[in-house]
Motif scaffolding. Sequence first.
Motif, PDB file in Angstrom:
ATOM      1  N   TRP A  57     -53.450  -2.878  90.236  1.00 10.98           N
ATOM      2  CA  TRP A  57     -52.752  -1.588  90.167  1.00 10.98           C
ATOM      3  C   TRP A  57     -52.594  -1.077  88.737  1.00 10.98           C
ATOM      4  N   VAL A  58     -52.680  -1.959  87.742  1.00 10.56           N
ATOM      5  CA  VAL A  58     -52.534  -1.553  86.345  1.00 10.56           C
ATOM      6  C   VAL A  58     -53.721  -0.697  85.898  1.00 10.56           C
ATOM      7  N   GLU A  59     -54.824  -0.762  86.646  1.00 13.12           N
ATOM      8  CA  GLU A  59     -55.986   0.075  86.320  1.00 13.12           C
ATOM      9  C   GLU A  59     -55.643   1.563  86.369  1.00 13.12           C
ATOM     10  N   LEU A  60     -54.738   1.958  87.244  1.00 11.69           N
ATOM     11  CA  LEU A  60     -54.402   3.371  87.382  1.00 11.69           C
ATOM     12  C   LEU A  60     -53.815   3.942  86.100  1.00 11.69           C
ATOM     13  N   PRO A  61     -52.698   3.408  85.581  1.00 10.06           N
ATOM     14  CA  PRO A  61     -52.186   3.978  84.324  1.00 10.06           C
ATOM     15  C   PRO A  61     -53.120   3.742  83.140  1.00 10.06           C
ATOM     16  N   LYS A  62     -53.813   2.596  83.126  1.00  8.52           N
ATOM     17  CA  LYS A  62     -54.727   2.315  82.021  1.00  8.52           C
ATOM     18  C   LYS A  62     -55.819   3.369  81.940  1.00  8.52           C
ATOM     19  N   THR A  63     -56.426   3.694  83.069  1.00  7.34           N
ATOM     20  CA  THR A  63     -57.517   4.666  83.078  1.00  7.34           C
ATOM     21  C   THR A  63     -57.016   6.074  82.765  1.00  7.34           C
ATOM     22  N   VAL A  64     -55.847   6.427  83.266  1.00  7.10           N
ATOM     23  CA  VAL A  64     -55.277   7.747  82.951  1.00  7.10           C
ATOM     24  C   VAL A  64     -55.023   7.854  81.451  1.00  7.10           C
ATOM     25  N   ILE A  65     -54.457   6.819  80.849  1.00 12.94           N
ATOM     26  CA  ILE A  65     -54.170   6.825  79.416  1.00 12.94           C
ATOM     27  C   ILE A  65     -55.458   6.914  78.607  1.00 12.94           C
ATOM     28  N   LEU A  66     -56.449   6.060  78.933  1.00  7.65           N
ATOM     29  CA  LEU A  66     -57.698   6.059  78.170  1.00  7.65           C
ATOM     30  C   LEU A  66     -58.434   7.390  78.300  1.00  7.65           C
ATOM     31  N   THR A  67     -58.476   7.951  79.506  1.00  8.54           N
ATOM     32  CA  THR A  67     -59.161   9.230  79.709  1.00  8.54           C
ATOM     33  C   THR A  67     -58.421  10.358  79.005  1.00  8.54           C
ATOM     34  N   SER A  68     -57.090  10.335  79.030  1.00 10.02           N
ATOM     35  CA  SER A  68     -56.300  11.363  78.338  1.00 10.02           C
ATOM     36  C   SER A  68     -56.509  11.301  76.837  1.00 10.02           C
ATOM     37  N   GLN A  69     -56.561  10.102  76.285  1.00  8.70           N
ATOM     38  CA  GLN A  69     -56.780   9.955  74.844  1.00  8.70           C
ATOM     39  C   GLN A  69     -58.167  10.431  74.444  1.00  8.70           C
ATOM     40  N   ARG A  70     -59.135  10.171  75.289  1.00  7.90           N
ATOM     41  CA  ARG A  70     -60.514  10.518  74.961  1.00  7.90           C
ATOM     42  C   ARG A  70     -60.831  11.992  75.209  1.00  7.90           C
TER      43      ARG A  70
END
Length: 126
Positions: A57-70
């Motif tokens: 489930w940690v993939e959800l916030p991790k991917t949102v954060i990484l995509t938002s930063q990029r």
Amino acid sequence: MKKLVTLLLSLTVLFFLVSQTAMAQSYTMYGEKMEKNYPTMAGEKLMNGLVNTATGWVELPKTVILTSQRDGAPYGLTVGLLTGLIHTVGRTVLGALDAVTFFIPTSPVVSPPYIWQDFHKETTYG
């Protein structure tokens, strides 16, 4: 039915005993060459599977954060959210599959193997 259970149990025990020497791999730790035997590799796969199932489930916030930063916040909250859902399902399902098939030691399909390793890298499969 009893014969089938006895046969499956016997084959499982035989598989573990024979595979221990056949599955040995070498690796270097602290400058010394060490061997990874079958129980070690099977245990690592079981642990990897259990951990990835529990922490997928940690993939959800991790991917949102990484995509938002990029790519920016709007993109991260839309495409990043959908991608995070896919990665969440992927890591969780593959973790459960690794936990169930731990007796066949293979290298991890998910990269990085654990969610907290290389946290700033997007998850890949294969």
